[in-house]
Design a protein around this motif. Structure first.
Motif, PDB file in Angstrom:
ATOM      1  N   ILE A 175       8.816  -3.168 -12.770  1.00 20.24           N
ATOM      2  CA  ILE A 175       9.822  -3.840 -11.932  1.00 20.24           C
ATOM      3  C   ILE A 175       9.092  -4.524 -10.786  1.00 20.24           C
ATOM      4  CG2 ILE A 175      11.841  -3.517 -10.464  1.00 20.24           C
ATOM      5  CD1 ILE A 175      12.511  -1.031 -12.069  1.00 20.24           C
ATOM      6  N   ASP A 176       9.321  -5.811 -10.615  1.00 18.43           N
ATOM      7  CA  ASP A 176       8.689  -6.569  -9.536  1.00 18.43           C
ATOM      8  C   ASP A 176       9.731  -6.888  -8.465  1.00 18.43           C
ATOM      9  OD1 ASP A 176       6.362  -6.463 -10.932  1.00 18.43           O
ATOM     10  OD2 ASP A 176       6.385  -8.538 -11.616  1.00 18.43           O
ATOM     11  N   LEU A 177       9.606  -6.240  -7.319  1.00 18.36           N
ATOM     12  CA  LEU A 177      10.513  -6.475  -6.200  1.00 18.36           C
ATOM     13  C   LEU A 177       9.739  -7.071  -5.036  1.00 18.36           C
ATOM     14  CD1 LEU A 177      12.544  -3.119  -6.174  1.00 18.36           C
ATOM     15  CD2 LEU A 177      13.179  -5.283  -7.261  1.00 18.36           C
ATOM     16  N   VAL A 178      10.362  -7.997  -4.336  1.00 17.83           N
ATOM     17  CA  VAL A 178       9.798  -8.547  -3.098  1.00 17.83           C
ATOM     18  C   VAL A 178      10.739  -8.143  -1.967  1.00 17.83           C
ATOM     19  CG1 VAL A 178       9.133 -10.609  -1.834  1.00 17.83           C
ATOM     20  CG2 VAL A 178       8.715 -10.472  -4.295  1.00 17.83           C
ATOM     21  N   ILE A 179      10.253  -7.295  -1.072  1.00 21.84           N
ATOM     22  CA  ILE A 179      11.063  -6.766   0.022  1.00 21.84           C
ATOM     23  C   ILE A 179      10.504  -7.291   1.340  1.00 21.84           C
ATOM     24  CG2 ILE A 179      11.935  -4.706   1.155  1.00 21.84           C
ATOM     25  CD1 ILE A 179      12.897  -5.065  -1.735  1.00 21.84           C
ATOM     26  N   GLY A 180      11.342  -7.980   2.096  1.00 19.10           N
ATOM     27  CA  GLY A 180      10.906  -8.548   3.370  1.00 19.10           C
ATOM     28  C   GLY A 180      11.394  -7.736   4.557  1.00 19.10           C
ATOM     29  N   PRO A 210       3.140   3.520  -9.207  1.00 15.43           N
ATOM     30  CA  PRO A 210       3.703   2.330  -8.555  1.00 15.43           C
ATOM     31  C   PRO A 210       2.780   1.821  -7.455  1.00 15.43           C
ATOM     32  CG  PRO A 210       4.841   4.308  -7.813  1.00 15.43           C
ATOM     33  CD  PRO A 210       3.919   4.733  -8.910  1.00 15.43           C
ATOM     34  N   THR A 211       2.869   0.548  -7.174  1.00 17.46           N
ATOM     35  CA  THR A 211       2.038  -0.054  -6.130  1.00 17.46           C
ATOM     36  C   THR A 211       2.934  -0.713  -5.085  1.00 17.46           C
ATOM     37  OG1 THR A 211       1.839  -2.122  -7.383  1.00 17.46           O
ATOM     38  CG2 THR A 211       0.111  -0.473  -7.693  1.00 17.46           C
ATOM     39  N   ILE A 212       2.477  -0.617  -3.836  1.00 16.68           N
ATOM     40  CA  ILE A 212       3.143  -1.279  -2.709  1.00 16.68           C
ATOM     41  C   ILE A 212       2.054  -2.007  -1.943  1.00 16.68           C
ATOM     42  CG2 ILE A 212       4.533  -0.997  -0.643  1.00 16.68           C
ATOM     43  CD1 ILE A 212       5.497   1.685  -1.782  1.00 16.68           C
ATOM     44  N   MET A 213       2.181  -3.313  -1.806  1.00 18.51           N
ATOM     45  CA  MET A 213       1.154  -4.087  -1.112  1.00 18.51           C
ATOM     46  C   MET A 213       1.815  -5.205  -0.301  1.00 18.51           C
ATOM     47  SD  MET A 213      -0.414  -6.289  -4.309  1.00 18.51           S
ATOM     48  CE  MET A 213      -0.657  -4.815  -5.288  1.00 18.51           C
ATOM     49  N   PRO A 228       7.061  -0.689  -9.216  1.00 18.98           N
ATOM     50  CA  PRO A 228       7.084   0.570  -9.967  1.00 18.98           C
ATOM     51  C   PRO A 228       7.182   0.323 -11.467  1.00 18.98           C
ATOM     52  CG  PRO A 228       9.256   0.088  -9.117  1.00 18.98           C
ATOM     53  CD  PRO A 228       8.367  -1.034  -8.648  1.00 18.98           C
ATOM     54  N   TRP A 229       6.748   1.321 -12.254  1.00 21.51           N
ATOM     55  CA  TRP A 229       6.851   1.270 -13.710  1.00 21.51           C
ATOM     56  C   TRP A 229       7.948   2.216 -14.177  1.00 21.51           C
ATOM     57  CZ3 TRP A 229       3.967  -1.733 -17.122  1.00 21.51           C
ATOM     58  CH2 TRP A 229       2.933  -2.476 -16.548  1.00 21.51           C
ATOM     59  N   VAL A 230       8.708   1.784 -15.175  1.00 21.71           N
ATOM     60  CA  VAL A 230       9.793   2.599 -15.726  1.00 21.71           C
ATOM     61  C   VAL A 230       9.807   2.451 -17.246  1.00 21.71           C
ATOM     62  CG1 VAL A 230      11.240   2.391 -13.668  1.00 21.71           C
ATOM     63  CG2 VAL A 230      11.459   0.706 -15.508  1.00 21.71           C
ATOM     64  N   LYS A 231      10.558   3.311 -17.918  1.00 20.83           N
ATOM     65  CA  LYS A 231      10.793   3.120 -19.341  1.00 20.83           C
ATOM     66  C   LYS A 231      11.634   1.863 -19.539  1.00 20.83           C
ATOM     67  CE  LYS A 231      10.550   8.011 -20.564  1.00 20.83           C
ATOM     68  NZ  LYS A 231      11.273   9.174 -21.154  1.00 20.83           N
ATOM     69  N   ALA A 241      19.259   0.617  -8.587  1.00 17.41           N
ATOM     70  CA  ALA A 241      19.254   1.814  -7.744  1.00 17.41           C
ATOM     71  C   ALA A 241      18.223   1.692  -6.623  1.00 17.41           C
ATOM     72  CB  ALA A 241      18.976   3.047  -8.597  1.00 17.41           C
ATOM     73  N   LEU A 242      17.055   1.136  -6.917  1.00 13.96           N
ATOM     74  CA  LEU A 242      16.017   0.981  -5.897  1.00 13.96           C
ATOM     75  C   LEU A 242      16.445  -0.001  -4.813  1.00 13.96           C
ATOM     76  CD1 LEU A 242      12.731   0.923  -8.037  1.00 13.96           C
ATOM     77  CD2 LEU A 242      13.562   2.764  -6.558  1.00 13.96           C
ATOM     78  N   LEU A 243      17.026  -1.113  -5.209  1.00 13.18           N
ATOM     79  CA  LEU A 243      17.479  -2.094  -4.214  1.00 13.18           C
ATOM     80  C   LEU A 243      18.520  -1.484  -3.278  1.00 13.18           C
ATOM     81  CD1 LEU A 243      17.733  -5.333  -6.396  1.00 13.18           C
ATOM     82  CD2 LEU A 243      16.076  -4.859  -4.590  1.00 13.18           C
TER      83      LEU A 243
END
Length: 272
Positions: A175-180, A210-213, A228-231, A241-243
């Protein structure tokens, strides 16, 4: 008069009536046998643990070939010279083939899809500009079902000639999320909160971790890349759910999620 009627009956009606009845019987019984053989072939392939998509495709081809044989046998009962008929059909088939080259291309593409199998039944794919779950691949087209339960029928040539994205081919997805966050917010605190949210979600895999950068210093926000990685089957549920968790946690902890803003300055000219 009676002799003429008798002659007509014996010469035309009875012989031709017999031929027509025999031809109908051959066609009806032959078609039943063709269906029976096709079902038997499918059952044998199912016992051999062959992919259901391949079973359906080969079954359709087998039935079409058997039905063509039945039609030729029925024509023979009518006294039609099948050799000449095949020659005529061959010439007509060439003309029809040129007219239906797109359909033949879809047939060839269907064969290639079966051989190379870029997807299987039940896979979620994006192909030909649409996305959906593969329900069936037929001789000339493939049937997809969209998330809102629409049925899409696409020519195989349109699928095979373009890029095919199979979202179900791998067991896991990222999952690729961009959080500002705002420029005045604490970067370390925001990173720690994001890590806590990921750790608390049981559907997020530990391996790969999972990575956070820090992704970018944007015009109005400091952007984090959260990956993060998920099935594969948990992708959309976990993403939503994460958002929701990130928004609720940031609001509670006083971390702002900025949106693009512009300051407008109005200058009033003094009258001369």
């Amino acid at each position: 008069m009676d002799l003429t009627i008798e002659t007509i009956l014996n010469t035309y009606i009875i012989p031709w009536g017999t031929k027509i009845v025999m031809a109908l019987l051959v066609f009806i019984i032959g078609r039943w046998i063709a269906k029976l053989l096709t079902r038997t072939l499918k059952r044998l392939m199912e016992r051999g643990d062959i992919d259901q998509m391949l079973i359906s495709f080969l079954g359709n081809i087998a039935y079409a070939v058997l039905l063509a044989v039945v039609v030729l046998a029925a024509l023979e009962q009518l006294g039609v010279n099948t050799t000449s008929a095949l020659a005529i059909l061959g010439a007509a088939g060439l003309a029809v083939g040129l007219a239906l080259k797109d359909s033949l291309a879809s047939f060839a593409a269907g064969v290639m899809l079966i051989i190379f199998r870029p997807f299987k039944l039940g896979d979620f794919v994006e192909a030909g500009g649409v996305s959906g779950v593969v329900e069936e691949i037929r001789i000339f087209h493939t049937v997809l079902k969209t998330g809102d339960n629409r049925e899409i029928t696409m020519p195989n040539a349109q699928i095979y000639s373009g890029t095919i994205i199979n979202y179900s081919a791998r067991n896991t997805r990222r999952i690729d999320l961009v959080i500002g966050i705002g420029y005045d917010d604490d970067i370390k605190k925001a990173r720690d909160l994001l890590q806590q949210i990921l750790d608390a979600d049981s559907t997020v895999l530990k391996d790969p971790a999972p990575t956070i950068m820090l992704l970018e210093l944007g015009e109005s926000s400091v952007d984090f890349a959260v990956r993060p990685w998920v099935k594969s089957g948990d992708y959309w549920v976990t993403r939503a759910a994460l958002l929701e968790a990130i928004k609720a946690t940031f609001d509670k902890q006083g971390i702002s999620i900025p949106y693009p803003q512009r300051d407008i300055h109005m200058i009033q000219a003094t009258a001369a």
